[in-house]
Design an enzyme around this catalytic site. Structure first.
Site, PDB file in Angstrom:
ATOM      1  N   GLY A  47       0.855  -1.199   0.000  1.00 14.65           N
ATOM      2  CA  GLY A  47       0.000   0.000   0.000  1.00 14.65           C
ATOM      3  C   GLY A  47       0.882   1.237   0.000  1.00 14.65           C
ATOM      4  O   GLY A  47       0.741   2.124   0.833  1.00 14.65           O
ATOM      5  N   SER A  49       1.600   3.715  -2.333  1.00 12.30           N
ATOM      6  CA  SER A  49       1.540   4.784  -3.336  1.00 12.30           C
ATOM      7  C   SER A  49       0.904   6.079  -2.877  1.00 12.30           C
ATOM      8  O   SER A  49       1.066   7.110  -3.543  1.00 12.30           O
ATOM      9  CB  SER A  49       0.784   4.258  -4.563  1.00 12.30           C
ATOM     10  OG  SER A  49      -0.463   3.746  -4.174  1.00 12.30           O
ATOM     11  N   THR A  50       0.144   6.064  -1.802  1.00 10.52           N
ATOM     12  CA  THR A  50      -0.516   7.291  -1.329  1.00 10.52           C
ATOM     13  C   THR A  50      -0.562   7.262   0.204  1.00 10.52           C
ATOM     14  O   THR A  50      -0.237   6.243   0.823  1.00 10.52           O
ATOM     15  CB  THR A  50      -1.980   7.401  -1.860  1.00 10.52           C
ATOM     16  OG1 THR A  50      -2.679   6.207  -1.495  1.00 10.52           O
ATOM     17  CG2 THR A  50      -2.054   7.577  -3.359  1.00 10.52           C
ATOM     18  N   TYR A 233     -16.847   4.987  13.699  1.00 10.59           N
ATOM     19  CA  TYR A 233     -15.525   4.413  13.449  1.00 10.59           C
ATOM     20  C   TYR A 233     -15.208   3.241  14.388  1.00 10.59           C
ATOM     21  O   TYR A 233     -15.351   2.081  14.015  1.00 10.59           O
ATOM     22  CB  TYR A 233     -14.403   5.478  13.476  1.00 10.59           C
ATOM     23  CG  TYR A 233     -13.194   4.941  12.760  1.00 10.59           C
ATOM     24  CD1 TYR A 233     -12.929   5.245  11.436  1.00 10.59           C
ATOM     25  CD2 TYR A 233     -12.349   4.015  13.392  1.00 10.59           C
ATOM     26  CE1 TYR A 233     -11.861   4.672  10.757  1.00 10.59           C
ATOM     27  CE2 TYR A 233     -11.280   3.430  12.724  1.00 10.59           C
ATOM     28  CZ  TYR A 233     -11.045   3.770  11.413  1.00 10.59           C
ATOM     29  OH  TYR A 233      -9.996   3.178  10.746  1.00 10.59           O
TER      30      TYR A 233
HETATM   31  P1  NAI Z   1      -4.814   5.517   1.019  1.00 12.61           P
HETATM   32  O1  NAI Z   1      -6.083   5.339   0.291  1.00 12.61           O
HETATM   33  O2  NAI Z   1      -4.074   6.795   0.857  1.00 12.61           O
HETATM   34  O3  NAI Z   1      -3.771   4.342   0.643  1.00 12.61           O
HETATM   35  C1  NAI Z   1      -4.154   3.039   0.375  1.00 12.61           C
HETATM   36  C2  NAI Z   1      -3.025   2.287  -0.315  1.00 12.61           C
HETATM   37  O4  NAI Z   1      -3.446   0.930  -0.499  1.00 12.61           O
HETATM   38  C3  NAI Z   1      -2.660   2.808  -1.705  1.00 12.61           C
HETATM   39  O5  NAI Z   1      -1.270   2.697  -1.902  1.00 12.61           O
HETATM   40  C4  NAI Z   1      -3.382   1.839  -2.642  1.00 12.61           C
HETATM   41  O6  NAI Z   1      -2.800   1.712  -3.931  1.00 12.61           O
HETATM   42  C5  NAI Z   1      -3.231   0.555  -1.859  1.00 12.61           C
HETATM   43  N1  NAI Z   1      -4.206  -0.476  -2.208  1.00 12.61           N
HETATM   44  C6  NAI Z   1      -5.555  -0.450  -2.095  1.00 12.61           C
HETATM   45  N2  NAI Z   1      -6.093  -1.634  -2.478  1.00 12.61           N
HETATM   46  C7  NAI Z   1      -5.058  -2.418  -2.845  1.00 12.61           C
HETATM   47  C8  NAI Z   1      -4.938  -3.754  -3.323  1.00 12.61           C
HETATM   48  N3  NAI Z   1      -6.010  -4.528  -3.505  1.00 12.61           N
HETATM   49  N4  NAI Z   1      -3.707  -4.218  -3.630  1.00 12.61           N
HETATM   50  C9  NAI Z   1      -2.591  -3.442  -3.477  1.00 12.61           C
HETATM   51  N5  NAI Z   1      -2.646  -2.191  -2.987  1.00 12.61           N
HETATM   52  C10 NAI Z   1      -3.851  -1.689  -2.680  1.00 12.61           C
HETATM   53  O7  NAI Z   1      -5.153   5.231   2.553  1.00 12.61           O
HETATM   54  P2  NAI Z   1      -4.528   5.640   3.958  1.00 12.61           P
HETATM   55  O8  NAI Z   1      -5.459   6.556   4.630  1.00 12.61           O
HETATM   56  O9  NAI Z   1      -3.100   5.993   3.847  1.00 12.61           O
HETATM   57  O10 NAI Z   1      -4.675   4.251   4.725  1.00 12.61           O
HETATM   58  C11 NAI Z   1      -3.621   3.346   4.934  1.00 12.61           C
HETATM   59  C12 NAI Z   1      -3.810   2.678   6.281  1.00 12.61           C
HETATM   60  O11 NAI Z   1      -3.726   3.673   7.309  1.00 12.61           O
HETATM   61  C13 NAI Z   1      -5.190   2.002   6.455  1.00 12.61           C
HETATM   62  O12 NAI Z   1      -5.033   0.826   7.175  1.00 12.61           O
HETATM   63  C14 NAI Z   1      -5.950   3.040   7.275  1.00 12.61           C
HETATM   64  O13 NAI Z   1      -6.988   2.474   8.017  1.00 12.61           O
HETATM   65  C15 NAI Z   1      -4.838   3.545   8.172  1.00 12.61           C
HETATM   66  N6  NAI Z   1      -5.110   4.820   8.831  1.00 12.61           N
HETATM   67  C16 NAI Z   1      -5.581   5.911   8.136  1.00 12.61           C
HETATM   68  C17 NAI Z   1      -5.896   7.078   8.801  1.00 12.61           C
HETATM   69  C18 NAI Z   1      -6.432   8.277   8.093  1.00 12.61           C
HETATM   70  O14 NAI Z   1      -7.014   9.133   8.746  1.00 12.61           O
HETATM   71  N7  NAI Z   1      -6.256   8.396   6.822  1.00 12.61           N
HETATM   72  C19 NAI Z   1      -5.708   7.209  10.257  1.00 12.61           C
HETATM   73  C20 NAI Z   1      -5.112   6.052  10.872  1.00 12.61           C
HETATM   74  C21 NAI Z   1      -4.861   4.894  10.173  1.00 12.61           C
END
Ligand code: NAI
Length: 384
Positions: A47, A49-50, A233
């Site tokens: 994960g 890329s973002t 949540y």
């Molecule tokens: P995001 O949407 O920015 O990143 C998701 C990543 O997962 C991307 O790199 C995407 O390409 C990859 N991805 C999605 N489906 C995929 C698949 N089937 N195969 C391969 N790669 C895949 O999300 P974010 O917010 O950075 O979330 C990442 C983690 O951090 C999650 O577990 C989220 O729950 C956690 N988190 C997020 C918070 C927030 O407020 N954004 C707060 C605390 C934890």
């Protein structure tokens, strides 16, 4: 072509290549300013890329001088359709890493599948030998398991219908939103997608293939948040999945010798994944306002840089009994949450711009897609 933002509620359907590169460049600059971390040298980011995963990859590469292998699920450009921001971010990251003489390869495909796990293992074996850090930062709407079953995750409550204020992102209006309880199947599906099963599958596969270094660390990201958002949540479907993730960390520490598994509970931030959760964006806009005023606001890169520098690569990692590291420490401070609650009670459509940092919310949103950077000329043609 000239690329402009096309925003549909909580998603932007275009991304700007030069702007995404700028986003990556700024994160690298921040990490370099924080100095070198005596940390891992060969890192796999699932994960990557973002959001938090990209920030982790940048911190590992430019803070620890580590070789990185990234896994993501992104779309290339096709005709007049731009690629996704994660695709441009990855290209930019690879370019900057290679300029620094750092190994950086990326695999674009479904991380849940065994085919991608095998491909990753092959690449590690060939190029890196073993990895000493695995970051698990997937945020996905669905997962297809080996038997072909498709599980869709939902953002619902697990008890009663929950009604509260929400931000209508199309009009910047404060409205009311009701969220229905999930069925048992929906809850189970959400746990399948966002719980710990796939994380454990990854670590087991890497370990069995001999590509995990002895003493390797793995970290998965989680969120808990304040009481205000518990119904949607922490006590909702996504929170149940996160509880499963936390239990998985405990299991892995018991079952996998030579592997340390941690959960980093991160701060609430605007990312593609979080913008889609109802009610939460209004909380974000208030939280940004309060934390910026108190001087404790951080973005993904500040969070992950602080995680690496002060909590993870230190002589003694401090966790609770579920191996949780709290990066939400500043978000959950009483002086932050008391102020958030005061604003929450008062906020409405008329005062939303004054009482919340809705502008900051939208800035982060546009930056995610490579827009609104003051040093980029958006009237120029770009190669998509
Ligand atoms: P995001 O949407 O920015 O990143 C998701 C990543 O997962 C991307 O790199 C995407 O390409 C990859 N991805 C999605 N489906 C995929 C698949 N089937 N195969 C391969 N790669 C895949 O999300 P974010 O917010 O950075 O979330 C990442 C983690 O951090 C999650 O577990 C989220 O729950 C956690 N988190 C997020 C918070 C927030 O407020 N954004 C707060 C605390 C934890």
């Amino acid at each position: 072509m000239i690329v402009e933002p096309k925003v549909r509620e909580y998603i932007c359907t275009t991304a700007h290549p030069t702007g995404c590169e700028e986003n990556v460049r700024r994160q690298i600059k921040y990490v370099e300013e924080q100095g070198i971390i005596d940390g891992p040298k060969k890192v796999l980011v699932i994960g990557s890329s973002t959001g938090y995963g990209l920030a982790s990859r940048i911190t590992a590469a430019f803070g620890c001088k580590a070789d990185t292998l990234g896994v993501m699920f992104e779309r290339e450009a096709a005709g007049k359709r731009t690629a996704t921001p994660g695709w441009y971010n990855t290209k930019a990251f690879e370019k900057f890493a290679q300029e620094e003489g750092l190994y950086a390869k990326s695999i674009n495909g479904d991380a849940f599948s065994s085919a991608i796990k095998e491909q990753v293992i092959d690449v590690i074996r060939k190029d890196l030998g073993q990895v000493d850090l695995v970051i698990y930062s997937l945020a996905a709407p669905r997962r297809t398991t080996a038997d072909g079953t498709v599980y869709n995750s939902v953002l619902k409550t697990t008890g009663e219908t929950f009604t509260n204020k929400s931000l209508d992102l199309r009009k910047n209006e404060v409205t009311e939103k009701s969220i229905d309880p999930a069925t048992a199947e929906e809850l189970e599906a959400t746990i399948k997608v966002m719980g710990g099963e796939d994380w454990k599958d990854w670590i087991a596969a890497l370990k069995n293939a001999g590509v995990l270094a002895d003493g390797a660390i793995t970290v998965a990201y989680s969120y808990i948040g304040p009481k205000l958002t518990y119904p949607i949540y922490s006590d909702g479907t996504i929170g149940q999945a996160k509880k499963h993730l936390h239990k998985t960390a405990v299991e892995m520490n018991q079952e996998f010798e030579g592997v340390k598994a941690y959960i980093s509970v991160n701060k609430a931030l605007v990312t593609q994944a979080s913008a889609a959760i109802p009610i939460v964006p209004l909380y974000f806009a208030i939280l940004y306002k309060v934390m910026k005023e108190q001087g404790t606001h951080e973005g993904c890169i500040q969070q992950i840089s602080r995680l690496f520098h002060t909590k993870l690569f230190v002589p003694e990692v401090s966790t609770d009994d579920e191996y949780k590291i709290r990066m939400d420490d500043w978000e959950l401070e009483d002086k932050v949450q008391n102020e958030v609650m005061k604003i929450w009670e008062k906020v409405n459509t008329e005062n939303v711009e004054e009482l919340t940092d809705i502008e900051g919310y939208w800035e982060d949103f546009y930056h995610m897609f490579g827009f609104h950077f003051d040093n980029i000329d958006y009237s120029l043609d770009v190669e998509v």
